[in-house]
Design an enzyme around this catalytic site. Structure first.
Site, PDB file in Angstrom:
ATOM      1  CG  ASP A 167      -2.293   0.599   0.886  1.00  0.00           C
ATOM      2  OD1 ASP A 167      -2.347   1.822   0.745  1.00  0.00           O
ATOM      3  OD2 ASP A 167      -3.274  -0.141   0.768  1.00  0.00           O
ATOM      4  CG  HIS A 208      -5.795   2.760   1.591  1.00  0.00           C
ATOM      5  ND1 HIS A 208      -5.349   1.583   1.020  1.00  0.00           N
ATOM      6  CD2 HIS A 208      -7.136   2.760   1.449  1.00  0.00           C
ATOM      7  CE1 HIS A 208      -6.383   0.912   0.540  1.00  0.00           C
ATOM      8  NE2 HIS A 208      -7.476   1.597   0.791  1.00  0.00           N
ATOM      9  CB  SER A 382     -10.033  -0.344   0.847  1.00  0.00           C
ATOM     10  OG  SER A 382      -9.437   0.128  -0.329  1.00  0.00           O
TER      11      SER A 382
END
Length: 753
Positions: A167, A208, A382
């Protein structure tokens, strides 16, 4: 003398109390119709006694020699009083050394008893993790979770398993992550160093990866945030999205330290804009292949991928070569209500589903956040993929010898259809498995998966075989609007050869298709036993004339079927755009599976969902599989606001098409701010409350509608909403698969509060 008399009275009273106590204990007993007896004469003597005294001989008691259990033919099953006369008759027999009537004994497990799941941990956000335990806000919501707590109660918490999150970085010194951080599973390919720490900015763009990692491995009982699914696993971070992404960077990330890392979790992919077709490059594809062959000391790396958030753009994850890969476990989302979220994509490659955000009012996912903070607003597919990765870590702790294909079989065989049965699209394939293009084989069930993976009973699946079916004499076939191409594909599935297949896993249809408007194509594949699968659905926003070049459309919908027979391929264009034309140039069907049936599949799958007992569906809204009449641009512009003189009946009749009333200026300004947020520079001042809206009310109205309900507009290539979303999501070529628009709205609300 008086003293002696008083002593005798006290003694008598004491004996009386003891006698009462003993009788009280006996009174509470429940005697059963079973007698145990010691008979030195053995089985023959026991049989004779049973026949003579009116008993049934139930057999020897365990491994105790000469000890037998009897059942009296004329005695009730249970009684509060013992049958002394029956016991006496048995014990008086010269062949019996000892006899006793059996009674129920109370026994309690010596584990710590909790009042409820809410008391398991002291982490402040544990009671908000509804997807790990039932914490419904309203009685109308179904009682569902991922059934993780029973696995924890077995002492299985992910110990010894290593997961890395591919990520934008990992805040590894976060209080809720640090204890489980593994530097050997971490690297920064953006800056080419060993520290994956994210780059901070004013918008917290790079949160994230930390959120995804927190879902997996947040520490338990440390008074911080929540609890990870595999809270004793080790987690690392690969920083590779915060910069230019190349095939080499992807390959390096996917193949990072495969001898140490067990599971790779990725919640990103090519743009979910409804018009992109892209997959792994040559290097990344080789990294996947190397991982499944050499990773985990030859057992194969586990790759978990978020299926995509392009639902509102009419996207189809079969056009995403990462989720469409046979090497990845593609995970979709279900909302708190057990429904398919509006952002979710449909495709034939999705293997299973876990929970995530749904409508604007639904609860979202809890995790760690940047700046040593916590969040309860993680969203999209996600958030689904890391939950799945955590469950797979539990399975690997229980059975470290599972192969990458074992894990896929476990997912297929234990995922639950029942919790998501309210949604349309379910079908039973030729192997008796329920499957859906929205959810794959259903909702992940951690307990069922870990139980089936028990190393004492699980047998590794047979060696993988690959059989390629093609027609060397195939001539290109033309296709036009409102036309179709049908190709019949007979196959013996390499029968008689070393690579013969009798039980399917993945099926790939590789094809080159030239077409003037790619998004108008619809491709279905029907198996030899009649299972029909949509390999490609129309994508309204895909106007590309490039078609497909040796593209692999992958399906798991025929898992477990015997492939022998005639398959049918059907390619259509029902768009009505008469200028469309093209042809199918070449194709081949690639069958993946085994020459013999895996051990666990020799008996049919029985769907006995744990949720069946728990779930009260009263009040749960049912979805109806109907095609709604979609508004045109003209009708939408003409009917945006409800006139003041409209009758209540007219308003009621349009409830499915529009929200009643005019949107408040406050909400419009909120949406304006969300759309504008990414475009603002760091020095830009905040908009004043009286700032003029630069986007028309009509467009906001449409956007507000589509936050909760996706739709398309007939009579236009793209909606205004889609144009705004394109601008909103254009900051990077690779997209996180959370809901950025919803995140922006939540951030603004938090700032104002």
């Amino acid at each position: 003398m008086e003293q002696r008399g008083w002593t005798l009275q006290c003694t008598a009273f004491a004996f009386f109390c003891v006698w009462c106590a003993l009788n009280s204990v006996k009174a509470k007993r429940q005697f059963v119709n079973e007698w145990a007896a010691e008979i030195p004469g053995g089985q023959e003597a026991a049989s004779a006694i049973a026949e003579e005294l009116g008993y049934d001989l139930l057999g020897q008691i365990g491994s105790l020699e000469n000890h037998y259990l009897f059942k009296h033919k004329s005695h009730p099953r249970r009684s509060r009083r013992s049958a002394l006369h029956i016991t006496k008759r048995l014990s008086d027999d010269d062949r019996v050394t000892w006899a006793e009537q059996q009674y129920e004994k109370e026994r309690s497990k010596r584990s710590v008893q909790k009042d409820s799941a809410l008391d398991l941990f002291n982490d402040p956000m544990w009671n908000q993790q509804w997807y790990l335990q039932d914490t419904r806000m309203t009685a109308a919501l179904p009682k569902l979770d991922l059934h993780v707590i029973p696995v924890w109660e077995k002492g299985i918490t992910g110990k010894g398993v290593v997961i890395t999150v591919l990520d934008d970085g990992l805040e590894w010194n976060h209080t809720d992550i640090y204890a489980n951080y593994d530097p050997e599973a971490s690297y920064d390919f953006n800056d080419n160093d060993h520290d994956p720490f994210p780059r901070y900015d004013l918008t917290n763009e790079n949160k994230h990866g930390t959120r995804c990692a927190g879902e997996i491995a947040m520490q338990a009982n440390n008074h911080k945030c929540g609890v990870g699914v595999a809270y004793n696993s080790k987690v690392g971070g690969i920083r590779m999205l915060d910069g230019i992404v190349t095939d080499a960077i992807e390959a390096s990330s996917i193949g990072f330290n495969p001898g140490h890392v067990d599971i790779y979790s990725a919640s990103w992919g090519p743009n979910d804009d409804g018009k992109t077709v892209e997959g792994p490059g040559r290097l990344a594809q080789k990294a996947f292949e190397y991982g499944v062959k050499q990773g985990r000391q030859g057992k194969g790396s586990i790759f978990v991928w978020a299926s995509g958030n392009g639902g509102r753009q009419g996207d189809n994850c079969d056009c995403d070569g990462y989720t469409d890969s046979i090497y990845t476990i593609s995970i979709s989302s279900a909302s708190q209500q057990g429904l398919s979220p509006w952002y979710a994509e449909k495709c034939s490659s999705t293997l299973a589903t876990s929970y995530s955000s749904g409508d604007y009012t639904d609860q979202r996912i809890t995790s760690a956040d940047l700046h040593n903070d916590c969040t309860e607003t993680h969203t999209g597919t996600s958030a689904s993929a890391p939950l799945a990765a955590g469950i797979f870590a539990l399975a690997l702790e229980a059975n470290p010898n599972l192969t990458w294909r074992d894990m896929q079989h476990l997912v297929v065989w234990t995922s639950e259809y029942d919790p998501l049965a309210s949604n349309p699209g379910w079908k039973k394939n030729g192997a008796g498995l329920m499957v859906n293009s929205r959810f794959g084989f259903g909702l992940l069930n951690a307990k069922a998966l870990v139980d089936l993976a028990d190393p004492r009973t699980w047998r590794n699946v047979p060696e993988k075989k690959e059989c390629v079916v093609k027609d060397n004499n195939f001539e290109p076939r033309a296709l036009k609007a409102n036309g179709e191409v049908i190709v019949e594909i007979p196959t013996r599935a390499c029968e008689g050869q070393e690579n013969a297949i009798k039980s399917l896993e993945h099926v790939q249809f590789e094809a080159t298709i030239e077409y003037s408007r790619r998004g108008d194509l619809h491709v279905t594949l029907t198996s030899a036993v009649g299972t029909s699968t949509v390999l490609l659905a129309e994508r309204e926003r895909d106007t590309s004339p490039n078609g497909f070049k040796n593209w692999d459309f992958m399906s798991v919908h025929t898992w477990g079927e015997n492939p022998v027979g005639t398959w049918t391929l059907k390619i259509t264009d029902m768009s009505g755009r008469m200028q469309n034309e093209g042809r199918i140039v070449n194709w081949k069907l690639i069958l993946h599976g085994t020459s013999s049936q895996p051990e666990h599949m020799k008996q049919p799958r029985v769907y006995t969902s744990y949720n069946t007992v728990q779930n009260d569906r009263r009040g749960v809204e049912k979805m109806v599989n109907v095609v709604e009449k979609r508004p045109t641009q003209k009708s939408l512009n003409g009917n945006l606001l409800v006139p003041k003189n409209s009758s209540s009946s007219n308003v009621e009749g349009r409830r499915d098409e529009q929200v009643q009333g005019t949107p408040s200026k406050a909400m419009l300004r909120l949406l304006q701010s969300a759309f504008s947020k990414n475009a603002l520079s760091k020095q830009s001042p905040k908009k004043s409350p009286s700032a003029k809206l630069s986007i028309p009310y009509e467009s906001f109205y449409e956007a507000l509608e589509k936050l909760n309900k996706p739709s398309k507009l007939e009579g236009s290539e793209d909606s205004l909403y889609s144009d705004y979303v394109d601008v909103f999501y254009n900051t990077k070529p690779y997209k996180h698969r959370d809901d950025r628009l919803l995140q922006a709205l939540m951030d603004i609300l938090n700032e104002e509060n």
